[in-house]
Each structure stands twice: as structure tokens, then as C-alpha cells.
Design an enzyme around this catalytic site. Structure first.
Site, PDB file in Angstrom:
ATOM      1  N   GLU A 128       1.281  -1.214  -0.111  1.00 20.75           N
ATOM      2  CA  GLU A 128      -0.238   0.203   0.081  1.00 20.75           C
ATOM      3  C   GLU A 128       1.057   1.215  -0.288  1.00 20.75           C
ATOM      4  O   GLU A 128       0.148   1.766  -0.335  1.00 20.75           O
ATOM      5  CB  GLU A 128      -1.243   0.174   1.237  1.00 20.75           C
ATOM      6  CG  GLU A 128      -1.626   1.194   1.099  1.00 20.75           C
ATOM      7  CD  GLU A 128      -2.000   1.315   2.541  1.00 20.75           C
ATOM      8  OE1 GLU A 128      -3.236   0.862   3.309  1.00 20.75           O
ATOM      9  OE2 GLU A 128      -1.936   2.398   3.472  1.00 20.75           O
ATOM     10  N   ASN A 227      -2.195  -4.747   9.760  1.00 20.47           N
ATOM     11  CA  ASN A 227      -2.492  -4.071  10.556  1.00 20.47           C
ATOM     12  C   ASN A 227      -3.367  -4.629  11.867  1.00 20.47           C
ATOM     13  O   ASN A 227      -3.425  -4.791  12.988  1.00 20.47           O
ATOM     14  CB  ASN A 227      -4.563  -3.108   9.899  1.00 20.47           C
ATOM     15  CG  ASN A 227      -5.257  -4.695   9.577  1.00 20.47           C
ATOM     16  OD1 ASN A 227      -6.303  -5.134  10.981  1.00 20.47           O
ATOM     17  ND2 ASN A 227      -5.602  -5.482   8.700  1.00 20.47           N
TER      18      ASN A 227
HETATM   19  S1  SF4 Z   1      -8.551  -1.491   6.329  1.00 19.37           S
HETATM   20 FE1  SF4 Z   1      -9.265   0.372   5.855  1.00 19.37          FE
HETATM   21  S2  SF4 Z   1      -7.993   1.021   4.037  1.00 19.37           S
HETATM   22 FE2  SF4 Z   1      -7.286  -1.339   4.630  1.00 19.37          FE
HETATM   23  S3  SF4 Z   1      -8.695  -2.361   2.938  1.00 19.37           S
HETATM   24 FE3  SF4 Z   1     -10.310  -2.328   5.160  1.00 19.37          FE
HETATM   25  S4  SF4 Z   1     -11.106  -0.237   5.338  1.00 19.37           S
HETATM   26 FE4  SF4 Z   1      -9.407  -0.056   3.603  1.00 19.37          FE
END
Ligand code: SF4
Length: 287
Positions: A128, A227
Site C-alpha cells: 500500500e 494492521n
Molecule cells: S483496513 Fe481500512 S483502508 Fe485497509 S482495506 Fe480495510 S477499510 Fe480499507
């Protein structure tokens, strides 16, 4: 083993961007029998295994593409790479429908157009971030270390700061403060754009609240997921935290002497995987 209470975070399961990307690639694979994606479409081994079973094949580089269609993953690519792909194959299917990823890309593009140098708070090796840097037309850099900025010889006076969408907000705030401190005497104009995803904020907040009232937190996802790593880092600041991929990774010894166990998962971890973990924990508690 003594009984314990298991509580699931209020914000789990696929985020909207991941959900949409999976739906698109599933539909294409079902229609055509097989399709290739450039890199992992989402960073989760269980999801990739399930997609592989229906004909979704991951290729690591543009040179490995065998078919005439390629799918771009949820975190997007640079305009330059997209152009290269369009020259290489007949069809490019872009699953980057996520408004937060788009927002970061557009922000970088506008900064570049306005003559700003873009600093991205994020992992320079993450797809990203590479994509966003491409939208900044190469006029920028990505780093998690604000000290890097002060070591750069000559920076332009116009600086834009944004974040990888999945970073921890407090880390971004700290980074901004440090960058401002190191640029203040240099007649700079600084634009800050908050590009952290709302889903991630909500997920992190819910996980943190839960971690505050349990003894042990389990964070579920693949180690390749940025994440999920951030979620685990955050939870470990308030509770003993274990990062696991599936219920098979759970060790009963983790819960000795503990009464409350919290469970959360990253944006690319399915609700089914989370529920399997909760079911395993509840079974262990009854045994
Ligand atoms: S984590 Fe947030 S930015 Fe990444 S794909 Fe999912 S909704 Fe989109």
C-alpha cells in the site's frame, strides 16, 4: 482447568475494503475457473488458501503472469505499475474499492501536483505504501522513524505528511510532532492529512477497551498483516497478548490463573476464524 470468561471485541471480521476485494476476486474465479492476482490480495493465509481452492492464484511479480487477466489487491498499486500491467495483459481488475486507500492515493497525488514532498508514516516495504509513493510521483519517502527526516540534507520547503491507512493514530501524532520540530526553523510549509482508516481506528479502540478489562488478549490474523500486527502491539501495552493465526495455535498454559480472555482480529481475518477461536476457548473453559 478453571473456568474463564471469553469476550469477543465489538469490532471484528473483514473490513469493508477487504470484503469487497474478496467478493470481486471470488466472482471472477467462479466465472472463469481461474484468475491470477499480483501479490496476495489480502494478507491472511486462511483466506488465501480458500481462494486458491476456487482457482485464485498469486503471482509475485509482473513477469510471472501467465494469463491475460490480472487482479490488483485491496491496498492498490502505483499508477506506474498499473500502466505496466495494462501494457502486459488484456484486462486489469482493480479491487481497490476502499475509499480510505483511495483517499491516501489522491492526497499524495494532489500534494505532488502542488509541488509538495510527501512523507508517509508507514512501512516502506508494504504494497500500500509503495502504491501511495507512486501516486506522489516518486516525490516522497516512507518511514516510521522521524529521525530520518532531520538527517536528510536538503528537503523542499513544502512538505506533506500522511499515514499508511492501518497505522496506530497515536504513533502518527507523535511522528508528526517530531517532524514539525525538526522542520520548524527551515521556513517550511507543512500540510498534514489524516489518512488513517476509520475501520482501523474503531477496531483498535474496541480492542484496547477490551484489553483493559481482561487478563489475556488473543489477536487473530496472519503475521503478514500490517494492521493485525499493530493491533497486537496496541493490546500488548495493556494486557498479556498472544498473536495467533487459528484456534490450533492456542496453548492452555496461557490461561492458568486467569479469569477473563479477550479476542480480537485484524481487518483481513474472517469472522469464522474468530468464532472458531472463541468456540475453542469456551470448550477449554468447560473441560
Ligand atoms: S483496513 Fe481500512 S483502508 Fe485497509 S482495506 Fe480495510 S477499510 Fe480499507
Amino acid at each position: 482447568m478453571a473456568e474463564f470468561i471469553v469476550e469477543k471485541s465489538t469490532a471484528t471480521g473483514f473490513c469493508s475494503g477487504v470484503k469487497r476485494a474478496i467478493e470481486i476476486v471470488e466472482n471472477v474465479a467462479r466465472e472463469r475457473g481461474q484468475v491470477e492476482t499480483l501479490g496476495a490480495i489480502v494478507h491472511n493465509h486462511q483466506v488465501l488458501k480458500r481462494l486458491d481452492d476456487i482457482g485464485v492464484k498469486v503471482v509475485d511479480s509482473i513477469d510471472d503472469i501467465k494469463g491475460d487477466t490480472i487482479v490488483i489487491g485491496a491496498h492498490g498499486v502505483s499508477p506506474q505499475l498499473e500502466k505496466e500491467l495494462r501494457q502486459r495483459v488484456k484486462e486489469v481488475i482493480d479491487t481497490t474499492s476502499c475509499p480510505f486507500v483511495h483517499r491516501a492515493q489522491i492526497a499524495a497525488s494532489r500534494l505532488a501536483e502542488a509541488g509538495f514532498f510527501t512523507i508517509i508514516y508507514g512501512d516502506a516495504n508494504h504494497p500500500e505504501v509503495k502504491g501511495i509513493l507512486g501516486w506522489a510521483e516518486g516525490k516522497g519517502l516512507a518511514t516510521m522513524d522521524s529521525n530520518v527526516i532531520s538527517t536528510l540534507g536538503s528537503l523542499p520547503h513544502h512538505i506533506g505528511i500522511l499515514s499508511q491507512t492501518t497505522q496506530i493514530p497515536s504513533g502518527f501524532t507523535e511522528f508528526i510532532k517530531n517532524v514539525i520540530d525538526s522542520l520548524l526553523t527551515k521556513d517550511s510549509e507543512i500540510r498534514i492529512i489524516d489518512t488513517i482508516c476509520h475501520d482501523i481506528r474503531k477496531r483498535q479502540q474496541a480492542a484496547l477497551e477490551l484489553a483493559g478489562r481482561v487478563d489475556v488478549m488473543l489477536v487473530i490474523g496472519s503475521t503478514t498483516s500490517a494492521n493485525t500486527n499493530h493491533l497486537a502491539d496496541l493490546c500488548s501495552t495493556v494486557a498479556t497478548t498472544y498473536f495467533i493465526e487459528t484456534e490450533d495455535d492456542i496453548l492452555p498454559s496461557w490461561f492458568k490463573g486467569h479469569q477473563r480472555i479477550g479476542v480480537t482480529g485484524g481487518a483481513s481475518t474472517s469472522e469464522d476464524t474468530i468464532n472458531d477461536v472463541v468456540a475453542r476457548l469456551e470448550k477449554m473453559s468447560r473441560e
